[in-house]
Motif scaffolding. Structure first.
Motif, PDB file in Angstrom:
ATOM      1  N   VAL A  51      -0.481  34.730 -42.871  1.00 48.71           N
ATOM      2  CA  VAL A  51      -1.215  33.583 -43.397  1.00 48.71           C
ATOM      3  C   VAL A  51      -2.194  33.107 -42.321  1.00 48.71           C
ATOM      4  N   PRO A  52      -3.468  32.994 -42.652  1.00 48.95           N
ATOM      5  CA  PRO A  52      -4.456  32.598 -41.633  1.00 48.95           C
ATOM      6  C   PRO A  52      -4.179  31.218 -41.067  1.00 48.95           C
ATOM      7  N   GLU A  53      -4.515  31.046 -39.790  1.00 46.89           N
ATOM      8  CA  GLU A  53      -4.412  29.716 -39.195  1.00 46.89           C
ATOM      9  C   GLU A  53      -5.699  28.946 -39.479  1.00 46.89           C
ATOM     10  N   GLU A  54      -5.571  27.610 -39.451  1.00 47.53           N
ATOM     11  CA  GLU A  54      -6.716  26.759 -39.768  1.00 47.53           C
ATOM     12  C   GLU A  54      -7.146  25.909 -38.587  1.00 47.53           C
ATOM     13  N   GLY A  55      -6.683  26.315 -37.384  1.00 42.71           N
ATOM     14  CA  GLY A  55      -7.048  25.541 -36.209  1.00 42.71           C
ATOM     15  C   GLY A  55      -6.141  24.342 -36.025  1.00 42.71           C
TER      16      GLY A  55
END
Length: 314
Positions: A51-55
């Motif tokens: 799952v991509p990180e969003e900062g």
């Protein structure tokens, strides 16, 4: 044709073609009374499912940097701060920094006020306390997202869970407003819907979901739903016996508005405090009657037009 049938939780015809020899329905029991807010579940979910990180999103709300569930946050650890009456310390049955020699469950370790956590406030007799909860998709028995998906991207697995097939999703977004819990979301970069799959790939290989595997306090418990319901009821009785009268289960009842959840929670306050709807209802429950009324209205309009046309010809 609908891809699910509304019936009892143990009905093998949850969806067309559901096999008679299916395994037991599985899910989560999240015990918020032993959640320490470590976010190990969030990290494990992101790592296993890519799952991509969003900062780093510093929301200014204590240590909650993710804010809510979304397309890139399938597990969300909520931190709720509230002022509550000071209580006597009780044993919540969890590992803790009790007196020397203490052990979990013996009345000395895992000591906490109810709800757990806290620091003194300016109000006499009241503490500022934290409620923590690891939120996730509920994998509803009556899942509205299944009803509205036009491509069959959303389907119910042999384990009774609800999964999105990203290669079939066309990004219509119908599932987003259909979810009574606000779980589903689309990624801005590709427009497709994403959510917790309850680690379907791990279940197929006989493993438990990554979040439950990583939880250090067993706040997230995985297993057959029937066993989890019994375990949850026992836990509620233990907490109430220890003086935590607010303890309750949320989402476990097959008689609620969504037929019961595949992921339910032991809470230490009202559901609204945790951002959960008090009475969730499957949002597509009125669709059959709406279509009937629409069809009746269409027929009436057509009959009126025909009668007017015939009358004018005469």
């Amino acid at each position: 044709m609908t891809n699910q049938l509304y019936g009892p939780v143990d009905d093998v015809t949850w969806q067309a073609g559901y096999p008679d020899d299916h395994p037991p329905r599985v899910g989560f029991l999240t015990d918020t009374s032993v959640c320490i807010g470590c976010k190990a579940c969030e990290v494990a979910c992101k790592e296993w499912n890519l799952v991509p990180e969003e900062g780093m999103d510093l929301l200014g709300t204590s240590y909650d940097n993710t804010g809510d569930l979304g397309a890139n946050t399938w597990r969300h650890v909520a931190f709720i701060e509230k002022a509550a009456p000071r209580r006597e310390l009780v044993d919540l049955g969890m590992p803790g920094n009790g007196p020397p020699g203490g052990a979990p469950g013996d009345g000395s370790a895992g000591l906490s006020a109810a709800p757990p956590g806290g620091q003194e406030t300016e109000e006499p007799g009241r503490d500022m306390q934290w409620l923590m909860m690891s939120d996730v998709c509920k994998h509803c028995t009556h899942a509205a997202c299944l009803d509205v998906c036009p491509t069959g991207s959303l389907f119910r697995t042999e384990f009774g869970t609800v999964v999105v097939q990203e290669d079939i999703c066309n990004g219509c977004g119908y599932c987003v407003p259909a979810c009574p819990y606000g779980v589903l979301d689309v990624r801005p970069d590709d427009g497709r819907a994403w959510k917790c799959t309850l680690c379907y790939d791990r279940l197929s290989d006989g493993m438990e979901p990554a979040c439950a595997k990583a939880c250090p306090t067993d706040s997230i418990q995985f297993g057959p739903l029937d066993e989890l319901r019994e375990r949850g009821q026992q836990r509620v009785e233990e907490l109430r016996g220890a003086g935590v009268e607010e303890a309750r289960l949320y989402g476990e009842s097959p008689d609620d508005g969504v037929g019961g959840d595949g992921a339910f929670f032991l809470l230490l306050d009202e559901p609204e405090v945790y951002g959960l709807p008090p009475d969730p209802v499957v949002t597509t429950r009125d669709l059959p009657s709406m279509w009937k009324h629409a069809a009746a209205a269409g027929l009436t309009a057509a009959a009126t037009v025909i009668a007017a046309f015939v009358g004018s010809r005469r």
